[in-house]
Structure formats: structure tokens, C-alpha cells
Enzyme design. Structure first.
Site, PDB file in Angstrom:
ATOM      1  N   GLU A  38      58.337   7.818  61.874  1.00  0.00           N
ATOM      2  CA  GLU A  38      59.734   7.739  61.449  1.00  0.00           C
ATOM      3  C   GLU A  38      60.684   7.704  62.631  1.00  0.00           C
ATOM      4  O   GLU A  38      61.688   6.974  62.624  1.00  0.00           O
ATOM      5  CB  GLU A  38      60.060   8.930  60.538  1.00  0.00           C
ATOM      6  CG  GLU A  38      59.238   8.966  59.261  1.00  0.00           C
ATOM      7  CD  GLU A  38      57.892   9.655  59.425  1.00  0.00           C
ATOM      8  OE1 GLU A  38      57.134   9.715  58.445  1.00  0.00           O
ATOM      9  OE2 GLU A  38      57.590  10.138  60.552  1.00  0.00           O
ATOM     10  N   ARG A 169      47.271   7.614  56.065  1.00  0.00           N
ATOM     11  CA  ARG A 169      46.483   8.196  57.151  1.00  0.00           C
ATOM     12  C   ARG A 169      45.280   8.908  56.546  1.00  0.00           C
ATOM     13  O   ARG A 169      45.410   9.986  55.976  1.00  0.00           O
ATOM     14  CB  ARG A 169      47.325   9.171  57.972  1.00  0.00           C
ATOM     15  CG  ARG A 169      48.501   8.542  58.706  1.00  0.00           C
ATOM     16  CD  ARG A 169      48.004   7.666  59.855  1.00  0.00           C
ATOM     17  NE  ARG A 169      49.107   7.188  60.678  1.00  0.00           N
ATOM     18  CZ  ARG A 169      49.732   6.029  60.506  1.00  0.00           C
ATOM     19  NH1 ARG A 169      49.360   5.232  59.507  1.00  0.00           N
ATOM     20  NH2 ARG A 169      50.699   5.661  61.319  1.00  0.00           N
ATOM     21  N   ASP A 262      55.930   0.021  63.106  1.00  0.00           N
ATOM     22  CA  ASP A 262      57.222   0.703  63.080  1.00  0.00           C
ATOM     23  C   ASP A 262      58.330  -0.199  63.640  1.00  0.00           C
ATOM     24  O   ASP A 262      59.462  -0.195  63.134  1.00  0.00           O
ATOM     25  CB  ASP A 262      57.152   1.992  63.892  1.00  0.00           C
ATOM     26  CG  ASP A 262      56.097   2.943  63.377  1.00  0.00           C
ATOM     27  OD1 ASP A 262      55.875   2.977  62.152  1.00  0.00           O
ATOM     28  OD2 ASP A 262      55.481   3.653  64.193  1.00  0.00           O
TER      29      ASP A 262
END
Length: 319
Positions: A38, A169, A262
Site C-alpha cells: 500500500e 499472499r 504496485d
């Protein structure tokens, strides 16, 4: 905090990365940095000029100091709770012979797993353009899962767009526990990002039984208006309001692929809140993800607007 601002939340850890190629038992030195899905997205957004806030919990330790310092230096509005009862998590990265990268996590019981609903500023979340969360945080524990759920509830109640990156994950939870939790999170989102294997997990499909187009449709059937399937070297596709859009990958020499997803997500979201059309979102996202792969580190290579605009596709010497 209105307009184009984005809020994201989750765990950021200390990162020890091997400075040379080889298994950790033979590597003499490691470099200290930070990393977290994040906050990686937050860096991507900040470098592309999109106002962004990161919410997290770190230990009252030097690694937590490093997390706050690095993210603040990137121009991110950092809302970090300092937890004196748990350390900041750690991950170790080794560069294996042959080019693969392996990451080891030491995060059980760390501060990030203790993120709680009371750490979320409802007025902040309710007043922004978009909330971005991932499937990593709910896997960290009940408290972190409740924090994500609360943030999503607040966003939905105030008409804030909710973006979810599945980011499964396997080291954190088995598929039989992850699938229903991730399915519920995706069903509450307006926009979902997933790899083809992650889309199959969430929708209950066999990974090889559906094409990426069909997986995107299966994701939107759960609720989101938009599904973006990240296909690595095969590019990406977006299903937006029933219309399919494909984007080929940008060929580059890969140095470190960690964080490419990301970078892709951050760039897509930056273009989304700026009002760009789907083609521009995918073009920018594909290039950002590719350029990230050419630099060592999880987020250090996140490109700026100038880097994207100046990319020529060749390795020139600039003088």
C-alpha cells in the site's frame, strides 16, 4: 481533503535487501530500506502528482522511524500510529542466481497486524476521491481485517470510490480461508485489480479454465464496475462497464520485478482520479510498471511524470 486525494492503508515493514546476488547464507551485506504494497502505491501516486494519505501502524522503534521518514520525504501525508507494544515488521530480500527474487517475511505479531478501526480517521476517508486497500491487510489478523472493513464501510457510506488489489499472499493464509474473505472484499469494491491466478481464486474458477477476459467478467459479476487483470509480461486488460480494453506490456530489461504491480496500480489510479480515459490509464500503468522493474528496490524506481514523458524506449546516454 477532497478533490483527487487518495487514501490507502496497510502494513509497511523494514526491508533488508541483499546487495549482491546469491543465497542469504553466503551474502555478506544487506541494505536497510522499507516496503509494503500500500505504501508502494502511495509513493507511485505521490511521484505522479496525486495527493495521497497513507494510514498504518508501526513500532515505536528505529525501523518505524525509518518508515515514517521515508514516506514523509516522498510527499505522502503519513498517518502512522506508533505502537509501543509491538515491533515494526521485517522482510528480507535475496537475489537468487539466475535472476529470481525471493522475499522472506517476519511480520507475525508485528505492529502492522494490530491496525485497528480506531486508527482510521472516518472524516478523512469519507472526504476523499478514492480509498485503496489490498487483500494483504485482512490476512494479518482480526484487528487489521476489521480496520479494512471499517474503512470500506465509511467510504461506501460517503460515496467514495473503493479500489481493491487482491494481492493474495499464500504465506499469510491458505486459499480456503482467503477466498471467501477476498470475495467479500471484492464484492464491496468499485474497482478491482488481480492477477489471473488471483481472479481465479476469488471467483472459484480453475486458473486454466477461463481466459483473462472471462476472469475479468467473473470479477465484475461480484459487484465492481471495473476489473483490471495484471498479466505480467503478457500485459493487462481492463473490463470497464462491460467494455474490454487490452494493453501489451512494455519491453524492458528487468532488474528487480518486486513492486511492479504496485507501480501499475498507482499509475492507473492516478490517471483515474485525473479523469483520463481507460486507454490512457492502461498506457501509463503499463509504462510505470515496466520502468519500476529496471531499478533495484520495491519503490525506489517509481517514475515521475517527467520520467514517463521522457521515456524513449532506448538506453541512451543523457548529457
Amino acid at each position: 481533503m477532497t478533490g483527487a486525494r487518495i487514501v490507502t492503508l496497510g502494513e509497511t515493514m523494514g526491508l533488508l535487501a541483499a546487495t549482491t546476488v546469491g543465497h542469504l547464507q553466503h551474502v555478506p551485506h544487506m541494505a536497510l530500506g522499507i516496503g509494503g504494497a500500500e505504501s508502494n502505491v502511495a509513493v507511485a501516486l505521490a511521484r505522479l502528482g496525486t495527493p495521497v494519505t497513507w494510514i498504518g501502524r508501526v513500532g515505536a522503534d528505529s525501523v518505524g522511524d525509518r518508515v515514517v521518514r521515508e514516506l514523509t520525504a516522498e510527499g505522502i501525508d503519513v498517518r502512522a500510529v506508533r505502537d509501543s507494544g509491538a515491533p515494526t515488521g521485517l522482510m528480507l530480500k535475496e537475489r537468487l542466481p539466475g535472476g529470481a527474487v525471493r522475499v522472506w517475511y517476519y511480520r507475525a505479531g508485528a505492529a502492522g497486524s494490530r491496525l485497528a478501526p480506531e486508527d482510521i480517521d472516518a472524516r478523512l476517508v469519507g472526504g476523499v476521491r478514492l480509498l485503496h486497500v489490498t487483500g494483504i491487510t485482512p490476512a494479518l489478523g482480526e484487528s487489521a481485517a476489521a480496520a479494512v472493513s471499517y474503512a470500506v464501510d465509511v467510504a461506501r457510506a460517503h460515496g467514495v470510490t473503493v479500489s481493491v488489489d487482491v494481492n493474495y499472499r499464500s504465506a499469510l493464509w491458505p486459499p480456503e480461508r482467503a477466498a471467501p474473505a477476498l470475495r467479500d472484499l471484492v464484492a464491496r469494491a468499485d474497482l478491482v485489480f488481480a492477477g489471473d491466478d488471483e481472479a481465479a481464486l476469488v471467483t472459484g474458477c480453475e486458473p486454466t479454465a477461463r481466459t483473462p477476459d472471462e476472469l475479468a467478467a467473473a470479477l465484475t459479476a461480484l459487484g465492481p464496475a471495473t476489473a483490471v487483470i495484471k498479466l505480467g509480461a503478457e500485459g493487462a486488460l481492463a473490463l470497464v462497464d462491460g467494455a474490454l480494453h487490452h494493453r501489451a506490456a512494455v519491453p524492458v530489461r528487468v532488474v528487480d520485478p518486486v513492486g511492479a504491480g504496485d507501480a501499475f496500480v498507482g499509475a492507473y489510479l492516478s490517471e483515474l482520479v485525473a479523469g483520463a480515459d481507460v486507454k490512457q490509464r492502461l498506457d501509463t500503468a503499463a509504462l510505470a510498471g515496466a520502468l519500476l522493474c529496471t531499478v533495484p528496490g520495491d519503490w525506489e524506481g517509481m517514475p515521475t511524470r517527467a520520467a514517463l514523458d521522457g521515456w524513449t524506449g532506448v538506453s541512451d546516454v543523457l548529457r
